[in-house]
Design a protein around this motif. Structure first.
Motif, PDB file in Angstrom:
ATOM      1  N   ARG A  76     -33.166  22.162  47.344  1.00  2.82           N
ATOM      2  CA  ARG A  76     -33.251  23.570  47.742  1.00  2.82           C
ATOM      3  C   ARG A  76     -32.241  23.894  48.837  1.00  2.82           C
ATOM      4  O   ARG A  76     -31.676  25.004  48.881  1.00  2.82           O
ATOM      5  N   GLN A  77     -32.000  22.952  49.744  1.00  2.97           N
ATOM      6  CA  GLN A  77     -30.965  23.162  50.751  1.00  2.97           C
ATOM      7  C   GLN A  77     -29.605  23.343  50.095  1.00  2.97           C
ATOM      8  O   GLN A  77     -28.836  24.242  50.465  1.00  2.97           O
ATOM      9  N   LEU A  78     -29.305  22.489  49.126  1.00  2.00           N
ATOM     10  CA  LEU A  78     -28.016  22.567  48.441  1.00  2.00           C
ATOM     11  C   LEU A  78     -27.868  23.870  47.658  1.00  2.00           C
ATOM     12  O   LEU A  78     -26.773  24.429  47.566  1.00  2.00           O
ATOM     13  N   ASP A  80     -29.369  26.691  48.620  1.00  2.11           N
ATOM     14  CA  ASP A  80     -29.152  27.693  49.670  1.00  2.11           C
ATOM     15  C   ASP A  80     -27.699  27.684  50.155  1.00  2.11           C
ATOM     16  O   ASP A  80     -27.152  28.735  50.530  1.00  2.11           O
ATOM     17  N   GLU A  81     -27.083  26.501  50.148  1.00  2.00           N
ATOM     18  CA  GLU A  81     -25.702  26.358  50.612  1.00  2.00           C
ATOM     19  C   GLU A  81     -24.685  26.658  49.506  1.00  2.00           C
ATOM     20  O   GLU A  81     -23.477  26.522  49.727  1.00  2.00           O
ATOM     21  N   HIS A  82     -25.166  27.051  48.332  1.00  2.62           N
ATOM     22  CA  HIS A  82     -24.325  27.359  47.174  1.00  2.62           C
ATOM     23  C   HIS A  82     -23.493  26.153  46.731  1.00  2.62           C
ATOM     24  O   HIS A  82     -22.401  26.305  46.168  1.00  2.62           O
ATOM     25  N   ARG A  83     -24.029  24.970  46.968  1.00  2.00           N
ATOM     26  CA  ARG A  83     -23.379  23.745  46.502  1.00  2.00           C
ATOM     27  C   ARG A  83     -24.017  23.250  45.206  1.00  2.00           C
ATOM     28  O   ARG A  83     -23.556  22.276  44.623  1.00  2.00           O
ATOM     29  N   ARG A  85     -26.607  24.911  41.761  1.00  2.00           N
ATOM     30  CA  ARG A  85     -27.347  26.014  41.145  1.00  2.00           C
ATOM     31  C   ARG A  85     -28.439  25.428  40.262  1.00  2.00           C
ATOM     32  O   ARG A  85     -28.259  24.384  39.634  1.00  2.00           O
ATOM     33  N   THR A 190     -23.547  15.589  47.691  1.00  2.00           N
ATOM     34  CA  THR A 190     -23.340  15.377  49.126  1.00  2.00           C
ATOM     35  C   THR A 190     -22.287  14.320  49.426  1.00  2.00           C
ATOM     36  O   THR A 190     -21.731  14.293  50.533  1.00  2.00           O
ATOM     37  N   ARG A 201     -30.567  15.282  56.696  1.00  2.00           N
ATOM     38  CA  ARG A 201     -31.056  16.603  56.367  1.00  2.00           C
ATOM     39  C   ARG A 201     -32.537  16.802  56.651  1.00  2.00           C
ATOM     40  O   ARG A 201     -33.004  17.933  56.731  1.00  2.00           O
ATOM     41  N   PHE A 267     -35.505  24.891  54.243  1.00  2.00           N
ATOM     42  CA  PHE A 267     -34.809  25.697  53.247  1.00  2.00           C
ATOM     43  C   PHE A 267     -35.445  27.079  53.237  1.00  2.00           C
ATOM     44  O   PHE A 267     -36.509  27.283  53.826  1.00  2.00           O
TER      45      PHE A 267
END
Length: 360
Positions: A76-78, A80-83, A85, A190, A201, A267
């Motif tokens: 979910r962090q990724l 949120d960071e648009h890294r 989908r 990552t 994280r 997140f």
């Protein structure tokens, strides 16, 4: 985070006394060597920890599939960071991993259709490598290491249960394979190991000093897990579980993680009420990397059972949050003979919390 107005009315001493009786009774159950149990309010004003049998309050224990919440938090962090989908194809994210034929159903290869949200929602249909021989070997007292390539091979040699579901989840089945793949996705996105990603994280930002991804070595400093009367030793398998079930932690760290997970610290918070919950076990639904446990009204008696969001583990561990009551519930019985043990205990814990609220 929304704090329940009823949380402040909990009589902590009354709750401690009742939970102590409950842990003592549970520790006398057949094949339960020790019990760790904790309840904490959303605001941290009330924290009750009780243990019984072969356990102490600061013991580190195998949280098993509660590890999936850590994996979910990082995914979910990724996002949120648009890294990353949720609609990304798994094969595109893991080009170096040979995934061909991992999902075959009724003679059709659906591997290319697998998306991140299928893995998170347990709607992929992928065969479960853990049920494909690993679990039975551990229960029989064996131990072995396995890699993500081994996991893929086990799934590839097993028929998928159904074609991948859509975002709304037409079908679901619990599969640890989904979270082994998500672990690989995290590493690819990552550029670091899963263990390092968890550290950077989650554990360091939240100061979870007693929580880590087990990477092998000595299990003597960890509360032992039993299968019936047999004490298990499975360091190689535990180190292989990683984001599917390889984290060890303590009651205090679990409570802190739960508050962060549900409170929006890790997140962007999401409203679970809008989720489509897919049934994976009796009374247990799954969506977005989390379990929802609920008891039907006809079984709950005079008062409706509150919705619990979180996860349980095959070692008899649990970590759930009740938004209605404003409490977090953590614990373990360190016993793998019946995955239903936590779900028999949780209604009793909720009952004691409610009685303590009335007394307060």
């Amino acid at each position: 985070m929304t704090i329940s107005n009823r949380t402040a009315s909990i009589d902590q001493h009354a709750l401690s006394r009742s939970l102590r009786r409950l842990t003592d009774r549970t520790a006398r159950d057949r094949n339960v060597p020790g019990v760790l149990l904790a309840v904490a309010s959303d605001d941290g004003a009330v924290v009750v920890r009780e243990v019984a049998g072969e356990a102490s309050v600061d013991d580190r224990y195998v949280i098993a599939s509660i590890s999936k919440l850590f994996t979910t938090a990082i995914v979910r962090q990724l996002v949120d960071e648009h890294r990353l989908r949720l609609d990304d194809r798994v094969t595109d994210l893991l080009p170096e991993l040979d995934l061909h034929g991992i999902h075959r159903h009724d003679g059709v290869d659906h591997t290319a259709e697998l998306r991140v949200h299928h893995l998170l929602d347990q709607t992929s249909g992928l065969a479960d490598y853990f049920d494909g021989g690993v679990q039975e070997q551990i229960r029989a007292g064996g131990d072995r290491a396995y890699s993500i390539a081994d996991v893929v091979e086990i799934a590839r040699n097993s028929e998928a249960g159904f074609a991948p579901g859509d975002r709304h989840g037409r079908r679901a089945a619990y599969s640890d394979t989904n979270f082994q793949l998500l672990t690989a996705v995290i590493e690819a996105a990552t550029g670091v190991s899963y263990s390092t990603a968890v550290q950077r994280r989650v554990t360091v930002p939240l100061d979870l000093t007693d929580t880590e991804v087990f990477d092998g070595g000595d299990l003597r400093d960890i509360l032992p897990v039993y299968e019936g009367a047999q004490r298990l030793s499975f360091p190689l398998a535990l180190a292989s579980e990683r984001g599917a079930g390889g984290i060890i932690s303590t009651l205090d760290d679990q409570l802190r993680f739960s508050r962060a997970f549900h409170g929006g610290e890790l997140f962007a918070a999401r409203d679970h009420r809008s989720a489509t919950w897919n049934r994976v076990f009796p009374f247990v639904g799954y969506a977005a990397g989390t379990m929802r446990y609920g008891v039907p009204r006809w079984m709950s008696g005079r008062r409706a059972f509150p919705e619990l969001i979180g996860h349980s583990g095959v070692t008899g561990s649990w970590l759930f949050h009740s938004a209605e009551l404003g409490v977090h519930l953590a614990g373990t019985v360190n016993q793998g003979d019946s995955p239903a043990r936590p779900y028999r205990l949780l209604p009793r814990i909720i009952g004691e919390v409610r009685r303590a609220q009335v007394e307060g």
